[in-house]
Design a protein around this motif. Structure first.
Motif, mmCIF file in Angstrom:
data_model
loop_
_atom_site.group_PDB
_atom_site.id
_atom_site.type_symbol
_atom_site.label_atom_id
_atom_site.label_comp_id
_atom_site.label_asym_id
_atom_site.label_seq_id
_atom_site.Cartn_x
_atom_site.Cartn_y
_atom_site.Cartn_z
ATOM 1 N N ARG A 9 6.717 17.624 -10.675
ATOM 2 C CA ARG A 9 7.534 16.590 -11.308
ATOM 3 C C ARG A 9 8.997 16.715 -10.899
ATOM 4 N NH1 ARG A 9 6.014 13.945 -15.682
ATOM 5 N NH2 ARG A 9 7.780 12.665 -14.990
ATOM 6 N N TYR A 33 0.104 4.221 -2.421
ATOM 7 C CA TYR A 33 1.440 3.929 -1.901
ATOM 8 C C TYR A 33 2.399 5.052 -2.274
ATOM 9 C CZ TYR A 33 -0.667 -0.742 -2.549
ATOM 10 O OH TYR A 33 -1.520 -1.825 -2.553
ATOM 11 N N TYR A 35 6.588 5.346 -2.759
ATOM 12 C CA TYR A 35 7.866 4.663 -2.847
ATOM 13 C C TYR A 35 8.959 5.692 -3.123
ATOM 14 C CZ TYR A 35 5.284 0.272 -3.792
ATOM 15 O OH TYR A 35 4.454 -0.817 -3.737
ATOM 16 N N GLN A 37 12.845 5.582 -5.061
ATOM 17 C CA GLN A 37 13.676 4.752 -5.921
ATOM 18 C C GLN A 37 15.073 5.307 -5.959
ATOM 19 O OE1 GLN A 37 12.665 4.482 -10.147
ATOM 20 N NE2 GLN A 37 13.337 2.354 -10.148
ATOM 21 N N GLY A 42 16.393 -0.271 -5.724
ATOM 22 C CA GLY A 42 15.094 -0.499 -6.326
ATOM 23 C C GLY A 42 14.032 0.405 -5.733
ATOM 24 N N LEU A 43 12.815 -0.088 -5.652
ATOM 25 C CA LEU A 43 11.692 0.666 -5.096
ATOM 26 C C LEU A 43 11.494 0.264 -3.641
ATOM 27 C CD1 LEU A 43 9.345 0.178 -8.112
ATOM 28 C CD2 LEU A 43 9.887 2.417 -7.174
ATOM 29 N N LEU A 45 9.183 0.970 -0.123
ATOM 30 C CA LEU A 45 7.890 1.482 0.320
ATOM 31 C C LEU A 45 8.061 2.395 1.524
ATOM 32 C CD1 LEU A 45 4.771 1.263 -0.022
ATOM 33 C CD2 LEU A 45 4.877 -0.647 1.606
ATOM 34 N N TYR A 48 1.797 3.694 3.059
ATOM 35 C CA TYR A 48 0.676 3.379 2.206
ATOM 36 C C TYR A 48 -0.620 3.561 2.979
ATOM 37 C CZ TYR A 48 0.626 -1.356 4.280
ATOM 38 O OH TYR A 48 0.570 -2.421 5.145
ATOM 39 N N GLY A 58 5.413 1.979 6.032
ATOM 40 C CA GLY A 58 6.106 1.089 5.123
ATOM 41 C C GLY A 58 7.453 0.659 5.669
ATOM 42 N N LEU A 88 14.084 9.730 -6.314
ATOM 43 C CA LEU A 88 12.948 9.730 -7.231
ATOM 44 C C LEU A 88 11.775 9.086 -6.496
ATOM 45 C CD1 LEU A 88 11.862 10.278 -10.082
ATOM 46 C CD2 LEU A 88 12.848 8.077 -10.789
ATOM 47 N N PHE A 90 7.817 7.815 -6.249
ATOM 48 C CA PHE A 90 6.676 7.342 -7.027
ATOM 49 C C PHE A 90 5.479 7.122 -6.124
ATOM 50 C CE2 PHE A 90 8.231 6.783 -11.223
ATOM 51 C CZ PHE A 90 9.573 6.505 -11.106
ATOM 52 N N GLN A 103 -0.454 -2.762 -9.335
ATOM 53 C CA GLN A 103 -0.243 -1.393 -8.895
ATOM 54 C C GLN A 103 -0.029 -0.502 -10.110
ATOM 55 O OE1 GLN A 103 2.480 -0.745 -5.671
ATOM 56 N NE2 GLN A 103 1.740 -2.500 -4.509
ATOM 57 N N PHE A 105 1.305 3.088 -11.361
ATOM 58 C CA PHE A 105 2.253 4.087 -10.887
ATOM 59 C C PHE A 105 2.079 5.421 -11.598
ATOM 60 C CE2 PHE A 105 5.329 1.993 -8.117
ATOM 61 C CZ PHE A 105 4.953 0.667 -8.264
ATOM 62 N N GLY A 106 2.399 6.477 -10.867
ATOM 63 C CA GLY A 106 2.489 7.799 -11.463
ATOM 64 C C GLY A 106 3.828 7.977 -12.151
ATOM 65 N N PRO A 107 4.057 9.162 -12.743
ATOM 66 C CA PRO A 107 5.278 9.404 -13.515
ATOM 67 C C PRO A 107 6.499 9.725 -12.668
ATOM 68 C CG PRO A 107 3.900 11.323 -13.574
ATOM 69 C CD PRO A 107 3.116 10.280 -12.850
ATOM 70 N N TYR B 35 7.273 -6.243 -13.392
ATOM 71 C CA TYR B 35 7.012 -4.883 -13.831
ATOM 72 C C TYR B 35 8.134 -4.425 -14.764
ATOM 73 C CZ TYR B 35 3.261 -4.087 -10.454
ATOM 74 O OH TYR B 35 2.073 -4.141 -9.757
ATOM 75 N N GLY B 102 12.242 -5.944 -6.331
ATOM 76 C CA GLY B 102 13.664 -6.193 -6.450
ATOM 77 C C GLY B 102 14.390 -4.951 -6.923
#
Lengths: 114, 111
Positions: A9, A33, A35, A37, A42-43, A45, A48, A58, A88, A90, A103, A105-107, B35, B102
């Protein structure tokens, strides 16, 4: 409900270090996938996969490798970590390809590269 | 420029009020997902709206899609403190490989 877990984590490493982030999903999803952040972006990619042994590039792949060993497990590898990879991360999974698929997502894994 | 963009960085409302998050995107899409990401968690899907739909509801949530202006909105009515989160739109582009997220709008709901 899909379950996506990530480990570790939190991770701290030094520049040039070798890091592996792990992701496991237990809902038999085909797509997985990775990602990152970052504030203001934002997120984004990284890589994947649509099945074991498959890898797709990606939008921000530079400096990252990934490997899908089984349907459940997807790994992100940073072989020469740099401070710009502090982020971070994901992992997510979905049953189908993007357009209509939810999708899950994990933590997240917080990676710091000193 | 961003392929998907929420129009505001942050919004603040009081419990019980309504709030709307707006999103603009580029070119044609097949669908758009909204989301929500709460602090310390990964994002979770709220609503999927297809390109041939103009509105979709899910409880207190209402999403709209205007393909002519390439925009979407997510409205939350009767907000609660637990609605505090970052809200992302994620359009799926025709011929695209995956969703494009976004940058997100932070919604803060105070008592």
């Amino acid at each position: 409900e899909a379950a996506v877990t990530q480990s570790p984590r939190n991770k701290v490493t030094v520049t040039g270090g070798n890091v592996t982030l792990s992701c496991r999903q237990t809902n038999s999803h085909n797509y997985m996938y990775w990602y990152r952040q970052d504030t203001g972006h934002g997120l984004r990619l990284i890589h994947y996969s649509y099945g074991a042994g498959n890898l797709q590039i990606g939008d921000v792949p530079d400096g990252y490798k990934a490997t899908r060993t089984t349907q459940e497990d997807f790994f992100l590898l940073l072989e020469l970590a740099s401070p710009s990879q502090t982020s971070l991360y994901f992992c997510a999974s979905s049953d189908e390809a993007g357009d209509y698929a939810e999708q899950f997502f994990g933590p997240g894994t917080r990676l710091t590269v000193l | 420029s961003q392929l998907a963009e929420e129009n505001l960085w942050a919004l603040s409302v009081h419990e019980g009020e309504s709030v709307t998050v707006n999103c603009s995107y580029k070119t044609s899409i097949t669908a758009l997902q909204w989301y929500r990401q709460k602090s310390g968690e990964g994002p979770a899907q709220l609503i999927l709206i297809r390109s041939n739909e103009r509105e979709k509801r899910n409880g207190r949530l209402r999403a709209t899609l205007d393909t002519s202006s390439q925009s979407s909105s997510l409205s939350i009515t009767a907000t609660r403190c637990e609605d505090t989160a970052v809200y992302f739109c994620a359009p799926a582009y025709q011929g695209g490989r995956a969703l494009i997220f976004g940058t997100g709008t932070t919604v803060s709901v105070s008592p």
